[in-house]
Scaffold this motif. Structure first.
Motif, short mmCIF file in Angstrom:
data_model
loop_
_atom_site.label_atom_id
_atom_site.label_comp_id
_atom_site.label_asym_id
_atom_site.label_seq_id
_atom_site.Cartn_x
_atom_site.Cartn_y
_atom_site.Cartn_z
N GLY A 1 18.00 -28.66 53.10
CA GLY A 1 18.88 -28.14 52.06
C GLY A 1 18.18 -27.14 51.16
N PHE A 2 18.95 -26.16 50.70
CA PHE A 2 18.42 -25.08 49.86
C PHE A 2 17.80 -25.60 48.56
CE2 PHE A 2 19.51 -21.85 46.53
CZ PHE A 2 18.53 -20.94 46.88
N MET A 3 18.34 -26.68 48.04
CA MET A 3 17.82 -27.25 46.80
C MET A 3 17.00 -28.52 47.07
SD MET A 3 18.83 -25.09 44.62
CE MET A 3 18.37 -25.94 43.12
N PHE A 4 16.43 -28.62 48.27
CA PHE A 4 15.61 -29.78 48.65
C PHE A 4 16.39 -31.10 48.54
CE2 PHE A 4 12.59 -26.61 47.04
CZ PHE A 4 11.70 -26.51 48.10
N GLU A 5 17.67 -31.06 48.89
CA GLU A 5 18.50 -32.25 48.71
C GLU A 5 18.05 -33.42 49.58
OE1 GLU A 5 19.52 -29.11 49.28
OE2 GLU A 5 21.63 -28.85 48.72
N GLU A 6 17.54 -33.13 50.76
CA GLU A 6 17.09 -34.17 51.68
C GLU A 6 15.72 -33.80 52.23
OE1 GLU A 6 21.64 -35.05 53.34
OE2 GLU A 6 20.03 -34.52 54.73
N ALA A 7 15.03 -34.77 52.78
CA ALA A 7 13.76 -34.50 53.43
C ALA A 7 14.02 -33.76 54.75
CB ALA A 7 13.01 -35.80 53.71
N PRO A 8 13.31 -32.68 55.01
CA PRO A 8 13.49 -31.97 56.29
C PRO A 8 13.15 -32.89 57.46
CG PRO A 8 12.17 -30.67 54.75
CD PRO A 8 12.28 -32.05 54.16
N THR A 9 13.77 -32.59 58.61
CA THR A 9 13.51 -33.41 59.78
C THR A 9 13.46 -32.57 61.05
OG1 THR A 9 15.87 -33.83 60.15
CG2 THR A 9 14.66 -35.45 58.83
N LEU A 10 12.80 -33.14 62.04
CA LEU A 10 12.83 -32.64 63.41
C LEU A 10 13.44 -33.75 64.24
CD1 LEU A 10 12.07 -30.54 65.58
CD2 LEU A 10 9.81 -31.62 65.69
N ALA A 11 14.64 -33.51 64.76
CA ALA A 11 15.39 -34.56 65.44
C ALA A 11 15.53 -34.24 66.92
CB ALA A 11 16.77 -34.73 64.81
N CYS A 12 15.50 -35.28 67.75
CA CYS A 12 15.71 -35.16 69.19
C CYS A 12 17.08 -35.74 69.53
CB CYS A 12 14.62 -35.88 69.95
SG CYS A 12 14.77 -35.75 71.76
N ILE A 13 17.90 -34.92 70.21
CA ILE A 13 19.24 -35.34 70.59
C ILE A 13 19.31 -35.54 72.10
CG2 ILE A 13 21.64 -34.55 70.80
CD1 ILE A 13 21.36 -33.19 68.11
N ASP A 14 19.88 -36.65 72.50
CA ASP A 14 20.22 -36.88 73.89
C ASP A 14 21.62 -36.28 74.11
OD1 ASP A 14 21.20 -37.83 76.33
OD2 ASP A 14 20.19 -39.75 76.14
#
Length: 356
Positions: free
Chosen positions: A230-243
């Protein structure tokens, strides 16, 4: 740093900061843009230019000769590329350049860079993927993905998504599109849309972290999604793996909230190693259970663009500096050592590779 990156990518919010008077060639005093282009395996370097000035440009570095050719589109066609070029893709001998603020797609023949045709009137095109005779174009400002028929270079329809779309990948007959922004469309920007390309209908959504900005497909057929949080750092960034078969997130690696702002996820030619930007160039394997402890490379003033040559696994990263002067491109190996440095135009932001 996060604020400058996000708004420059949007390209309209603080454009006055980046407007500058400039001539047609913005490659620094030591490089004069001359007519000439030698096709072959190599790297196209796309420069955004300054918002509102129409000075986006395209360069090409020939991998065999090492020759570097600037303004290859303008020299071949006698006209500028347009305003804020954001991405490029290649299919066979055709290159397709997305020029965001001009609302155009430029189709060129790679053997001579001559224009094959231009699609105009797109609200805010961002990225392309290809399936059958169609090219699908994501859009920042409208809730649709544009369908372009490559045979006649015309828009033939659209997929109604209801969301803004950005990065896309195709797995089998499913298109996965990241909803990166909620600025123009008041919908959650934390989903990956699943679209059936046989029916051109949205069939599912997958929830991820806010602002999914880039996606890649690995050698096992899994989709990796990088989200800034999020632009205002609303959440922690993530690297997600999708099946993609299960249409579900199976693994998530979490960055530091309020500190990290990762972008530009890329993958190597073997499909087993991920590279991204986060105030430096970082890399990890698809089987790693933790994010890397240190970056591969942290040079330059403002690393803004990233590419990974699938044939050589060389990393290209663009230093936009202050977004007003000529930039620099660093070429790295997978260990982060600098192999070469190139003079570039204003805001080198995207790399497209023509492989043998």
């Amino acid at each position: 740093m996060k604020r400058a990156l996000t708004i420059t990518t949007l390209g309209i919010l603080i454009s006055s900061l980046f407007l500058t008077s400039c001539n047609k060639d913005d490659f620094g005093e030591q490089i004069i843009s001359k007519p000439g282009y030698v096709p072959g395996p190599g790297t196209f370097i796309l420069h955004e230019g300054n918002y509102g000035t129409g000075n986006a440009s395209l360069s090409f570095r020939n991998n065999i000769s090492g020759g570097l050719f600037h303004e290859v589109f303008r020299h071949a066609n006698g006209r500028p590329l347009g305003d804020v070029a954001v991405s490029m893709s290649i299919i066979n001998d055709t290159g397709i350049v997305v020029v965001n603020n001009s609302g155009t797609l430029e189709f060129v023949r790679l053997s001579n860079m001559k224009s094959l045709g231009t699609v105009t009137g797109l609200p805010s095109p961002r990225h392309c993927v290809h399936h059958g005779p169609n090219t699908y174009v994501s859009d920042l400002m409208t809730g649709e993905i544009h369908i372009i028929n490559r045979r006649n270079i015309q828009k033939t329809g659209s997929i109604e998504t209801g969301y803004s779309t950005e990065s896309m990948v195709i797995k089998d007959s499913l298109l996965f599109a990241a909803s990166w922004s909620s600025y123009y469309i008041n919908k959650p920007n934390n989903v990956v849309l699943v679209i059936n390309l046989n029916t051109h209908m949205v069939v599912d959504t997958i929830t991820v972290t806010k602002e999914p900005n880039s996606m890649v497909l690995d050698k096992e057929g899994k989709i990796w999604v990088l989200s800034s949080g999020g632009f205002m750092f609303e959440e922690a960034p993530t690297l997600a793996c999708i099946d993609p078969g299960a249409r579900a997130v199976t693994r998530t690696l979490v960055f530091n909230q309020g500190m990290d702002y990762p972008t530009s996820l890329r993958i190597n030619g073997e499909g087993d190693r991920l590279v991204f930007l986060n105030m430096g160039v970082w890399a990890l394997g698809i089987t790693d259970n933790e994010l890397p402890a240190s970056s591969l490379f942290a040079g330059g003033a403002y690393l803004y663009g990233l590419g990974l040559d699938p044939s050589s696994n060389r990393i290209y990263t663009g230093d936009a500096k202050d977004f007003q002067q000529a930039g620099t491109v660093f070429i790295l190996n997978m260990q982060g050592s600098v192999l070469d440095t190139l003079k570039a135009g204003i805001a080198p932001s995207f790399f497209c590779f023509r492989t043998p």
